[in-house]
Design an enzyme around this catalytic site. Sequence first.
Site, PDB file in Angstrom:
ATOM      1  N   TYR A 142       8.573 122.872 -19.410  1.00 57.05           N
ATOM      2  CA  TYR A 142       9.009 121.525 -19.037  1.00 57.05           C
ATOM      3  C   TYR A 142      10.063 121.685 -17.930  1.00 57.05           C
ATOM      4  CZ  TYR A 142      10.472 116.686 -20.035  1.00 57.05           C
ATOM      5  OH  TYR A 142      10.780 115.359 -19.938  1.00 57.05           O
ATOM      6  N   ARG A 195       5.198 110.758  -7.702  1.00 54.10           N
ATOM      7  CA  ARG A 195       6.646 111.048  -7.749  1.00 54.10           C
ATOM      8  C   ARG A 195       6.879 112.009  -8.905  1.00 54.10           C
ATOM      9  NH1 ARG A 195       9.748 111.318 -11.667  1.00 54.10           N
ATOM     10  NH2 ARG A 195      10.211 109.222 -12.347  1.00 54.10           N
ATOM     11  N   LYS A 213       4.406 117.610 -20.506  1.00 56.11           N
ATOM     12  CA  LYS A 213       4.800 116.541 -21.445  1.00 56.11           C
ATOM     13  C   LYS A 213       3.993 116.678 -22.737  1.00 56.11           C
ATOM     14  CE  LYS A 213       7.688 113.958 -18.903  1.00 56.11           C
ATOM     15  NZ  LYS A 213       8.979 113.396 -19.264  1.00 56.11           N
ATOM     16  N   GLU A 284       3.116 108.562 -16.460  1.00 57.19           N
ATOM     17  CA  GLU A 284       4.181 109.498 -16.108  1.00 57.19           C
ATOM     18  C   GLU A 284       4.267 109.704 -14.604  1.00 57.19           C
ATOM     19  OE1 GLU A 284       6.094 110.930 -18.651  1.00 57.19           O
ATOM     20  OE2 GLU A 284       7.371 111.473 -16.959  1.00 57.19           O
ATOM     21  N   ASP A 285       5.455 109.589 -14.087  1.00 52.54           N
ATOM     22  CA  ASP A 285       5.751 109.939 -12.697  1.00 52.54           C
ATOM     23  C   ASP A 285       4.856 109.237 -11.672  1.00 52.54           C
ATOM     24  OD1 ASP A 285       7.713 111.355 -13.881  1.00 52.54           O
ATOM     25  OD2 ASP A 285       7.137 113.319 -13.130  1.00 52.54           O
ATOM     26  N   ASP A 307       6.804 106.230 -19.488  1.00 49.26           N
ATOM     27  CA  ASP A 307       7.883 107.101 -19.944  1.00 49.26           C
ATOM     28  C   ASP A 307       9.119 107.010 -19.048  1.00 49.26           C
ATOM     29  OD1 ASP A 307       9.105 109.224 -21.360  1.00 49.26           O
ATOM     30  OD2 ASP A 307       8.365 110.655 -19.887  1.00 49.26           O
ATOM     31  N   ASP A 308       8.898 106.958 -17.737  1.00 49.85           N
ATOM     32  CA  ASP A 308      10.044 106.962 -16.810  1.00 49.85           C
ATOM     33  C   ASP A 308      10.825 105.663 -16.880  1.00 49.85           C
ATOM     34  OD1 ASP A 308       9.537 109.571 -15.413  1.00 49.85           O
ATOM     35  OD2 ASP A 308       7.616 108.555 -15.188  1.00 49.85           O
ATOM     36  N   ASN A 463      15.991 115.134 -12.093  1.00 47.54           N
ATOM     37  CA  ASN A 463      15.322 116.423 -12.316  1.00 47.54           C
ATOM     38  C   ASN A 463      14.586 116.855 -11.053  1.00 47.54           C
ATOM     39  OD1 ASN A 463      15.923 116.548 -15.147  1.00 47.54           O
ATOM     40  ND2 ASN A 463      14.408 114.922 -15.444  1.00 47.54           N
TER      41      ASN A 463
HETATM   42  N1  LIG Z   1      16.510 112.499 -17.242  1.00 48.03           N
HETATM   43  C1  LIG Z   1      15.395 111.855 -17.445  1.00 48.03           C
HETATM   44  O1  LIG Z   1      14.921 111.710 -18.589  1.00 48.03           O
HETATM   45  C2  LIG Z   1      14.657 111.268 -16.306  1.00 48.03           C
HETATM   46  C3  LIG Z   1      15.000 111.555 -15.019  1.00 48.03           C
HETATM   47  N2  LIG Z   1      14.302 111.004 -13.986  1.00 48.03           N
HETATM   48  C4  LIG Z   1      14.689 111.401 -12.651  1.00 48.03           C
HETATM   49  O2  LIG Z   1      15.172 110.289 -11.949  1.00 48.03           O
HETATM   50  C5  LIG Z   1      14.973 110.494 -10.566  1.00 48.03           C
HETATM   51  C6  LIG Z   1      14.497 109.193  -9.950  1.00 48.03           C
HETATM   52  O3  LIG Z   1      13.264 108.791 -10.480  1.00 48.03           O
HETATM   53  P1  LIG Z   1      12.623 107.382 -10.007  1.00 48.03           P
HETATM   54  O4  LIG Z   1      13.547 106.293 -10.339  1.00 48.03           O
HETATM   55  O5  LIG Z   1      11.269 107.260 -10.556  1.00 48.03           O
HETATM   56  O6  LIG Z   1      12.534 107.656  -8.454  1.00 48.03           O
HETATM   57  P2  LIG Z   1      12.461 106.661  -7.238  1.00 48.03           P
HETATM   58  O7  LIG Z   1      12.110 107.469  -6.063  1.00 48.03           O
HETATM   59  O8  LIG Z   1      11.641 105.498  -7.616  1.00 48.03           O
HETATM   60  O9  LIG Z   1      13.959 106.129  -7.096  1.00 48.03           O
HETATM   61  C7  LIG Z   1      14.989 106.812  -6.497  1.00 48.03           C
HETATM   62  C8  LIG Z   1      16.084 105.811  -6.190  1.00 48.03           C
HETATM   63  O10 LIG Z   1      17.212 106.534  -5.717  1.00 48.03           O
HETATM   64  C9  LIG Z   1      17.695 105.867  -4.578  1.00 48.03           C
HETATM   65  N3  LIG Z   1      18.424 106.791  -3.707  1.00 48.03           N
HETATM   66  C10 LIG Z   1      17.930 107.648  -2.782  1.00 48.03           C
HETATM   67  N4  LIG Z   1      18.939 108.229  -2.116  1.00 48.03           N
HETATM   68  C11 LIG Z   1      20.080 107.734  -2.633  1.00 48.03           C
HETATM   69  C12 LIG Z   1      21.449 107.937  -2.339  1.00 48.03           C
HETATM   70  N5  LIG Z   1      21.822 108.781  -1.377  1.00 48.03           N
HETATM   71  N6  LIG Z   1      22.368 107.264  -3.064  1.00 48.03           N
HETATM   72  C13 LIG Z   1      21.992 106.407  -4.053  1.00 48.03           C
HETATM   73  N7  LIG Z   1      20.714 106.159  -4.353  1.00 48.03           N
HETATM   74  C14 LIG Z   1      19.770 106.832  -3.662  1.00 48.03           C
HETATM   75  C15 LIG Z   1      16.467 105.272  -3.913  1.00 48.03           C
HETATM   76  O11 LIG Z   1      16.821 104.226  -3.023  1.00 48.03           O
HETATM   77  C16 LIG Z   1      15.714 104.780  -5.129  1.00 48.03           C
HETATM   78  O12 LIG Z   1      16.201 103.523  -5.500  1.00 48.03           O
HETATM   79  C17 LIG Z   1      14.016 111.677 -10.438  1.00 48.03           C
HETATM   80  O13 LIG Z   1      14.748 112.810 -10.048  1.00 48.03           O
HETATM   81  C18 LIG Z   1      13.515 111.896 -11.840  1.00 48.03           C
HETATM   82  O14 LIG Z   1      13.285 113.252 -12.116  1.00 48.03           O
HETATM   83  C19 LIG Z   1      13.280 110.115 -14.169  1.00 48.03           C
HETATM   84  C20 LIG Z   1      12.894 109.799 -15.442  1.00 48.03           C
HETATM   85  C21 LIG Z   1      13.519 110.404 -16.602  1.00 48.03           C
HETATM   86  C1  LIG Z   2      12.012 113.648 -17.274  1.00 47.15           C
HETATM   87  C2  LIG Z   2      11.137 112.840 -16.459  1.00 47.15           C
HETATM   88  O1  LIG Z   2      10.269 112.140 -16.953  1.00 47.15           O
HETATM   89  C3  LIG Z   2      11.315 112.847 -15.031  1.00 47.15           C
HETATM   90  O2  LIG Z   2      12.228 113.486 -14.522  1.00 47.15           O
HETATM   91  O3  LIG Z   2      10.522 112.179 -14.361  1.00 47.15           O
HETATM   92 MG   LIG Z   3       8.863 111.470 -15.569  1.00 50.04          MG
END
Ligand SMILES: NC(=O)C1=CN([C@@H]2O[C@H](COP(=O)(O)OP(=O)(O)OC[C@H]3O[C@@H](n4cnc5c(N)ncnc54)[C@H](O)[C@@H]3O)[C@@H](O)[C@H]2O)C=CC1
Ligand SMILES: CC(=O)C(=O)O
Ligand SMILES: [Mg+2]
Length: 622
Positions: A142, A195, A213, A284-285, A307-308, A463
């Site tokens: 993962y 993504r 996953k 997912e993603d 999930d996201d 991540n």
């Molecule tokens: N810890 C966890 O369980 C999870 C973590 N994630 C992580 O969250 C991250 C984002 O995922 P999504 O929302 O789907 O991506 P996304 O690409 O849809 O959203 C990213 C957001 O960040 C913003 N952004 C970009 N540069 C920026 C900056 N310099 N300052 C502030 N905001 C900025 C963008 O404008 C956009 O609104 C990924 O890295 C993903 O791995 C996602 C789901 C679960």
């Molecule tokens: C953990 C997860 O789902 C993500 O980073 O997109």
């Molecule tokens: Mg995800």
Amino acid sequence: MGIANKLRLSSSLSRILHRRILYSSAARSFTTSEGHRPTIVHKQGLDILHDPWFNKGTAFTMTERNRLDLRGLLPPNVMDSEQQIQRFMTDLKRLEEQARDGPSDPNALAKWRILNRLHDRNETMYYKVLINNIEEYAPIVYTPTVGLVCQNYSGLFRRPRGMYFSAEDRGEMMSMVYNWPAEQVDMIVVTDGSRILGLGDLGVHGIGIAVGKLDLYVAAAGINPQRVLPVMIDVGTNNEKLLKDPMYLGLQQHRLEDDDYVDVIDEFMEAVYTRWPHVIVQFEDFQSKWAFKLLQRYRCTYRMFNDDVQGTAGVAIAGLLGAVRAQGRPMIDFPKMKIVVAGAGSAGIGVLNAARKTMARMLGNTETAFDSAQSQFWVVDAQGLITERRENIDPEAQPFARKTKEMERQGLKEGATLVEVVRGVKPDVLLGLSAVGGLFSKEVLEAMKGSTSTRPAIFAMSNPTKNAECTPQDAFSILGENMIFASGSPFKNVEFGSGHVGHCNQGNNMYLFPGIGLGTLLSGAPIVSDGMLQAASECLAAYMSEEEVLQGIIYPPISRIRDITKRIAAAVIKEAIEEDLVEGYREMDARELQKLNEEELMEYVENNMWNPEYPTLVYKDD
Ligand SMILES: NC(=O)C1=CN([C@@H]2O[C@H](COP(=O)(O)OP(=O)(O)OC[C@H]3O[C@@H](n4cnc5c(N)ncnc54)[C@H](O)[C@@H]3O)[C@@H](O)[C@H]2O)C=CC1
Ligand SMILES: CC(=O)C(=O)O
Ligand SMILES: [Mg+2]
């Protein structure tokens, strides 16, 4: 669904029937590349792919794929043997580079390969190794290593795992689903690769995240590995590098858009629910623009969740409630927290919606409660602080746009930088879902020193590791050992000497999605309701003891993931019972399920979790 699609589906259905009659014999013939002599193959589908004598991998032609029931079992790009060898050699030579540029464990990819080979050979043993050593190997199967795996998938691809549906398969999916050998599938994780973690559009190579996953579904939730199905829907890619890469395994065309895109996803959903009406599909993603639309489109008709958007929200809420308790305050003080969120994509907006809802509920769910909850959030995206002045604002972010007048009072304006916002707001929590590694710079963390909280919290949730907004070392060294820290990918705790430890929590949706899936499966609920998701989140929030949260431990260690998953599944079932959604599972019908007390419910969940033990295959009859 359009008429053209319906026609295609019905022609595909008649083809299934036709095929079952015409090809009922296990032996069929095709022409070999040398000599054009017909070869009799006594195998079909996965059996051919697992047979080293007949297997050609990605070099099976479309005719062979169609005739040998291989369609959907391989990535869509047909390659010749020269290309296959080139891909293999490039991978072999890339080993040294990977050791240099990989995650902090230089052997991570080598470990992934060894585990993957075991997975191919002996599934029971693979899951036993994974479950017994989950702390050590979750970061391999993962995040973070799975990200590296997806980035290098063309080289790592050996034996296919899961199914591939592509834009080229329109009209064929209803028949393709029958190429999967399992009569029953409980859990599908599907991605369109647009993504993958914070790594962007990885196209067909994103299948790795669905596989990873589902490994956790088996290891944490005890879903039977014979009944899981990773799926990649290849609608093209907008990654220019992949579009030009001769070794790319997917369709080399730009992503489908609008109705063309939706038609493909609709057809996939209809196909899998036709063959497996009780399956649960985890999205997912998917890039944000589709994540929300598809969730709205399917959530009231199918057993599915994103999930996201939804899993991440529940995990974040549980962590935020933990951060309130860590200050020695009751959870009910949550609506007083000032929260700055960096990132307004599928994950960030998912968290904001759920946090606002939780606060409003705590405040009595009135209109004023809702407004009051709304005013606790400041959202910063790539263009800075989002206010009502923002042009072309994303409709999902619109409700969180701050009023200009209010912002002026805080010395902030549209597009203010993250550091300006942190200085102006002095938040209790700074939460990152931006996918921008290092976004919480020294300057931003210094600004967090002005937080009005007695225990400020940093959630660097992006991540994989290199995309984390900051490291725990950076955060603890600037904000001191009292701070609360969580990250999406695992980091080591920070040692301060004299026995003091800065606890690094892993705030990842892996603590919720397995329990949501298992609870939904065992309840038989036809949908995944908001209440079921909320119950899952509350269960996670309540899991940590008072003593643990006061030490800054707001999420369980991953070694306890099977236990927490079992409890979450029970909480989800209980909520489904309260909402009158249960339809039962196997011999447990809805009425029986409704009669179970808490203890019996836990027992029911536990008894339905698969354990990695060899089954008896032959009985002694003497
Ligand atoms: N810890 C966890 O369980 C999870 C973590 N994630 C992580 O969250 C991250 C984002 O995922 P999504 O929302 O789907 O991506 P996304 O690409 O849809 O959203 C990213 C957001 O960040 C913003 N952004 C970009 N540069 C920026 C900056 N310099 N300052 C502030 N905001 C900025 C963008 O404008 C956009 O609104 C990924 O890295 C993903 O791995 C996602 C789901 C679960
Ligand atoms: C953990 C997860 O789902 C993500 O980073 O997109
Ligand atoms: Mg995800």
